[in-house]
Design an enzyme around this catalytic site. Structure first.
Site, short mmCIF file in Angstrom:
data_model
loop_
_atom_site.label_atom_id
_atom_site.label_comp_id
_atom_site.label_asym_id
_atom_site.label_seq_id
_atom_site.Cartn_x
_atom_site.Cartn_y
_atom_site.Cartn_z
N CYS A 86 0.84 -1.20 0.00
CA CYS A 86 0.00 0.00 0.00
C CYS A 86 0.87 1.26 0.00
O CYS A 86 1.49 1.57 -1.00
CB CYS A 86 -0.96 -0.03 1.19
N HIS A 203 -3.58 -5.51 1.35
CA HIS A 203 -2.86 -5.67 2.62
C HIS A 203 -2.84 -7.14 3.04
O HIS A 203 -3.70 -7.57 3.81
CB HIS A 203 -3.56 -4.87 3.72
N GLU A 205 -1.07 -8.56 5.21
CA GLU A 205 -0.87 -8.70 6.66
C GLU A 205 -2.21 -8.63 7.41
O GLU A 205 -2.29 -8.99 8.56
CB GLU A 205 0.11 -7.64 7.18
#
Lengths: 240, 79
Positions: A86, A203, A205
């Protein structure tokens, strides 16, 4: 294996990345303040998401001149593994480690939702644990994810299989309707020509653990570890 | 010297902010308004009395940081 997570003023996904590598994947993680100028001893570097320098001027435009970025460039040029997520992707673009720029989303909205992305190239150090064409569900959260580059560069990265992720339907159809931000060719993530620098808007994560309802994103981090060799991986991946 | 710097999107680069403003102007009754483009305006005091040297510095500021020349053009005036 030691993973470095760079912390810029305004990074806010740094601890999520630390958690994935440290707690889920049992690796050593070093948090690296942006004033650092050495990345010695690291196997890979993460540029996390967030709003470095408040997105002032352009996303990533000021962060790319942080002292640590000189070291990140040198690390990447020596073949070190770098992933930008990002805002990290935006910084890699501004730093010239990846080609192109991010424009404002065509809708002008900040978009925060789960999207599907298709793995266009599974033979990379970031996707070797995925199947070619596999669809991953990973959330996006950005206002400037509208990837743009000139036609010659676009042709080059497509021909060279550097487009790694494209927005798609749940069953892997890349359509205009699935493009959340106006990104050229539905591009969600690209890699450099040498194959050691990846930038992606989604994302991973945030989707790396079943308690979060989805662990598709974990495959990307596991792929990075796998690229360092399976034996090392097995010794390190206690409980993963 | 003071540099007055304009950074604007290159022709052909989609400007969704400009489009949104254009639609708002239209709905306000400004039917003649077209092709709205949003840019940035910056002022920088340059500690330099030689205009040519100041211009060269401002040019470098624009190239290195203030504009992303992949998508943006810049122009400036010095006073």
């Amino acid at each position: 294996m030691k993973i470095g997570v760079v912390v810029f003023p305004g990074s806010n996904c740094d601890h999520d990345c630390q958690y994935v590598f440290k707690d889920l994947l049992r690796q050593h993680v070093e948090m690296i303040w942006h004033k650092e100028t050495s990345l010695a001893g690291l196997a890979a570097v993460v540029l996390p998401g967030g709003f470095s320098y408040g997105d002032y001027l352009r996303t990533g435009a000021i962060a790319r001149f942080s002292p640590v970025m000189g070291a990140v460039k040198a690390f990447a040029n020596k073949g070190g593994l770098v992933i930008g997520i990002c805002n990290g992707f935006q910084i890699l673009l501004e730093a010239g480690l990846l080609p192109g720029v991010m424009l404002r989303n065509t809708s002008l909205n900040f978009i925060c939702k789960d999207v599907y992305v298709k793995v266009e190239n599974a033979a990379t150090r970031f996707t070797n644990r995925c199947a070619s064409g596999q669809v991953l569900k990973i959330p996006i959260a950005h206002a400037d994810g509208n990837y743009y580059t000139d036609p010659v560069t676009l042709g080059g990265i497509k021909a060279n299989a550097q487009v790694i992720f494209r927005y798609c339907t749940a069953d892997g159809k890349v359509t205009p309707e699935t493009n959340p931000n106006g990104s050229l060719d539905n591009i969600a993530g690209i890699m450099n020509a040498d194959g050691n620098v990846l930038g992606l808007m989604p994302h991973p994560e945030r989707s790396a653990e079943s308690i979060l309802g989805n662990e598709d994103g974990r495959l990307i981090f596991l792929s990075m570890l796998t690229s360092f060799g399976a034996s090392e991986l097995q010794s390190k991946l206690v409980g993963a | 010297m003071k540099a007055k710097i304009h950074v604007t999107l290159k022709q052909g680069i989609l400007d969704p902010q400009g489009k949104a403003i254009e639609h708002a102007l239209d709905s306000l009754g400004f039917k003649n308004a077209a092709n709205v483009r949003v840019g940035k305006y910056m002022e920088v005091d340059v500690n330099e009395t030689d205009a040519a040297k100041a211009a060269e510095q401002v040019k470098q500021m624009c190239e290195k940081l203030l504009a992303n020349t992949v998508i943006e053009d810049y122009r400036y005036e010095l006073q």
